[in-house]
Design an enzyme around this catalytic site. Structure first.
Site, PDB file in Angstrom:
ATOM      1  N   ASP A  82      97.145  70.349 -39.646  1.00  0.00           N
ATOM      2  CA  ASP A  82      98.336  71.164 -39.407  1.00  0.00           C
ATOM      3  C   ASP A  82      98.037  72.644 -39.579  1.00  0.00           C
ATOM      4  OD1 ASP A  82     100.077  68.908 -39.073  1.00  0.00           O
ATOM      5  OD2 ASP A  82      99.985  68.617 -41.255  1.00  0.00           O
ATOM      6  N   LYS A  95      72.772  76.432 -43.003  1.00  0.00           N
ATOM      7  CA  LYS A  95      71.499  77.139 -43.149  1.00  0.00           C
ATOM      8  C   LYS A  95      71.740  78.528 -43.729  1.00  0.00           C
ATOM      9  CE  LYS A  95      69.037  74.745 -39.482  1.00  0.00           C
ATOM     10  NZ  LYS A  95      68.358  74.840 -38.179  1.00  0.00           N
ATOM     11  N   ASN A 131      76.296  80.873 -51.827  1.00  0.00           N
ATOM     12  CA  ASN A 131      75.273  81.737 -52.407  1.00  0.00           C
ATOM     13  C   ASN A 131      75.823  82.475 -53.619  1.00  0.00           C
ATOM     14  OD1 ASN A 131      73.347  80.958 -50.530  1.00  0.00           O
ATOM     15  ND2 ASN A 131      74.067  82.464 -49.040  1.00  0.00           N
ATOM     16  N   THR A 153      70.413  95.264 -39.488  1.00  0.00           N
ATOM     17  CA  THR A 153      71.747  95.238 -40.091  1.00  0.00           C
ATOM     18  C   THR A 153      71.639  95.777 -41.505  1.00  0.00           C
ATOM     19  OG1 THR A 153      73.761  93.930 -40.414  1.00  0.00           O
ATOM     20  CG2 THR A 153      71.699  92.902 -41.106  1.00  0.00           C
ATOM     21  N   SER A 166      83.334  78.852 -47.181  1.00  0.00           N
ATOM     22  CA  SER A 166      82.518  79.778 -46.399  1.00  0.00           C
ATOM     23  C   SER A 166      81.051  79.841 -46.813  1.00  0.00           C
ATOM     24  CB  SER A 166      83.147  81.163 -46.467  1.00  0.00           C
ATOM     25  OG  SER A 166      83.450  81.501 -47.807  1.00  0.00           O
ATOM     26  N   SER A 195      74.249  93.550 -48.283  1.00  0.00           N
ATOM     27  CA  SER A 195      73.659  93.070 -49.534  1.00  0.00           C
ATOM     28  C   SER A 195      73.973  91.601 -49.703  1.00  0.00           C
ATOM     29  CB  SER A 195      74.217  93.856 -50.709  1.00  0.00           C
ATOM     30  OG  SER A 195      75.603  93.670 -50.777  1.00  0.00           O
ATOM     31  N   ASN A 232      75.448  87.711 -47.541  1.00  0.00           N
ATOM     32  CA  ASN A 232      75.036  86.549 -46.754  1.00  0.00           C
ATOM     33  C   ASN A 232      74.571  86.913 -45.349  1.00  0.00           C
ATOM     34  OD1 ASN A 232      75.555  84.717 -48.793  1.00  0.00           O
ATOM     35  ND2 ASN A 232      77.701  84.474 -48.212  1.00  0.00           N
ATOM     36  N   LYS A 253      77.752  82.496 -41.943  1.00  0.00           N
ATOM     37  CA  LYS A 253      77.248  83.710 -41.270  1.00  0.00           C
ATOM     38  C   LYS A 253      76.113  83.400 -40.300  1.00  0.00           C
ATOM     39  CE  LYS A 253      79.507  86.908 -43.813  1.00  0.00           C
ATOM     40  NZ  LYS A 253      80.247  88.082 -43.378  1.00  0.00           N
ATOM     41  N   GLY A 307      85.601  88.421 -39.506  1.00  0.00           N
ATOM     42  CA  GLY A 307      84.891  87.672 -38.477  1.00  0.00           C
ATOM     43  C   GLY A 307      85.209  86.185 -38.487  1.00  0.00           C
ATOM     44  N   GLU A 348      93.231  86.016 -49.226  1.00  0.00           N
ATOM     45  CA  GLU A 348      92.610  87.312 -49.525  1.00  0.00           C
ATOM     46  C   GLU A 348      92.829  87.679 -50.996  1.00  0.00           C
ATOM     47  OE1 GLU A 348      94.247  90.775 -47.436  1.00  0.00           O
ATOM     48  OE2 GLU A 348      92.183  91.472 -47.097  1.00  0.00           O
TER      49      GLU A 348
END
Lengths: 319, 319
Positions: free
Chosen positions: A174, A50, A308, A77, A305, A80, A82, A55, A184, A206
């Site tokens: 694994d 959703k 969008n 909050t 993740s 800019s 999600n 998030k 988070g 990253e």
């Protein structure tokens, strides 16, 4: 065990609370990507969640954990991205008012998303100081509770529910990889693996351009980025004092990847899996492709993740 | 009943034969699209099918139905699109040689697809006459069997297996829509509905620019297009003498849509469902959005035909 780290009971309670309000997202596989890597990859599709990203899980949990009084004053909050959409939709589902501070130059598509979900937008100047100032003002004027997108324990626990589902549905993993931005999702995933499948490693992917988390794990203190020049717009932030101890204790490694590697991985996901993921979501696959030897023969879980992305501005156009 | 129309037994046999070689593709829904239309829409995701499109079903069935002698000589087709990739992969899975004639200007991504799946490519000049000439030559030289992408009964029966699965998994459909180009998918879907769920209507969506099927149903004979100027590259062809009688007898209606309507519908699917579909796949949703009143309150099945699109050349870029 560091006593700042939540218990299994905390996580179980979160899972029970969050479940009715989120999609149990599907796990997809791709024969061609398996062949490319020489492993079995399982993709947990939070891009189908959703509001289009994981998030939603943290936003739901954080709002649910407020007292009745707090709920009646709403939440605020600044984002800019999600988290703004997730808080708007989560608050709407829970009957709570959401104030969202967005920079005046936020993409139209994100502004529309927040509006669709019923968030009340206040525009700030396009810098962090102005965003924080506006959020503070709203907090004072309305009594709304501030929700941080990643450095909030209830948010972290909520994000961990994706990995709980992942482990329940695919018991042979694994290793699980997630992107790392504010930390988070990575911290929540590490908690879930620790309590539900402790032999499963947890690795963060990253962007090299904003590799504050990689440097933080090396130095033992929270590091920052000097700029935010990465296509992975969800990963431009840094860790916080609540998720950093969890990541330090429970995450095995962070792998850094270049912008080109991110775009290549994103293209592979789009073309091979026929699903839309945002650049941040492609960072873990980029990490796997970079360290193929290490991952060879493993059962690899990847949390995609979010999805969008502004489809009128894609990085593939210059091919 | 017209005796050129296959029996339920033919369809059942096909379903049994094809099943082990194709994905049972998922059915997705979108709350936002339901709200937009005022109906419940169910999307059968053939964009997740092997080789990226429903064409795999027909290719598998047609090759399976060859005699051992025919199989040993291989198969040949000419196509610049999804059928070329489908025949290559289907033939590979069945241990049969595939000769593919492609126009010299075919998109690189499609050429690579055919190569990946092991098809042997012969390039022709970029016109139908040259493609047919090359395919004929290969037929004569190798004894390979020619497979037509849509006007072949075994191909049509194979394409019908998507609707069989659809009806099995979602038993309440009032109507199923597919795009119509060569007519194989529409005819196969109509057969499946006729035998498995006879109260379910079947409607084709067609680009106004190449509305030969719409005109054929009106005039009672196969009509042709004067040009092929549509973004829906899978739908530029016309019906054939094998699928036309099936479509005439069993299809309820064909709805024509503009290029703009196709692009709008495609954008909705990409942005709301986070999945990649090719322009042809968006034609049925465009038809539903155009005739909202008619579809209001119905349980609507949509076959998303494929997801093979060049992501470096998208129609959204000029937004």
């Amino acid at each position: 065990m560091n006593n700042s780290i939540p218990t299994k009971k905390d996580l179980e309670g979160t899972h029970k609370r969050v479940q009715p309000f989120v999609h149990r997202t599907p796990i997809l596989t791709s024969r061609l990507i398996n062949e490319l890597v020489g492993s079995l990859l399982f993709f947990k599709c939070e891009n189908f969640q959703k509001a289009g990203a994981f998030k939603m899980r943290g936003a739901i949990n954080a709002i649910q954990q407020l007292t009745a009084d707090q709920k009646s004053n709403g939440v605020v909050t600044h984002s800019s991205g999600n988290f703004a959409q997730a808080v708007s939709l989560a608050a709407k589902q829970l009957g709570v008012k959401a104030y969202i501070v967005m920079p005046s130059n936020a993409p139209k598509v994100k502004i529309e998303g927040v509006k669709t979900y019923g968030g009340e937008i206040t525009f700030s100047e396009p810098n962090l100081a102005s965003r924080e100032r506006e959020a503070n003002r709203i907090q004072k004027e309305t009594g709304a509770t501030f929700l941080h997108p990643s450095n909030n324990l209830d948010v972290i626990l909520g994000q961990g529910t994706s990995a709980i589902e992942f482990i329940e549905d695919q018991s042979n993993l694994d290793v699980i990889l997630t992107p790392v931005g504010g930390g988070g999702l990575l911290a929540g995933t590490a908690l879930a693996c620790h309590y539900y499948h402790s032999t499963c490693k947890v690795i963060g992917g990253e962007p090299l351009q904003v590799n504050d988390a990689f440097r933080s794990l090396k130095s033992g203190k929270i590091e920052y980025n000097e700029h935010s020049n990465t296509i992975a717009d969800g990963l431009r932030t840094h860790l916080g004092d609540i998720n950093f101890p969890i990541i330090t204790e429970l995450v095995d490694e962070i792998i850094c990847v270049s912008e080109e590697e991110i775009i290549t991985a994103m293209k592979i996901i789009w073309e091979r899996m026929k699903i839309i993921v945002e650049p941040s979501s492609a960072v873990p696959l980029a990490a796997i492709l970079k360290e193929k030897k290490y991952f060879k023969g493993k059962n690899i879980g990847v949390i995609l993740s979010g999805g969008n992305v502004d489809i009128s501005k894609l990085p593939f156009n210059k091919d």
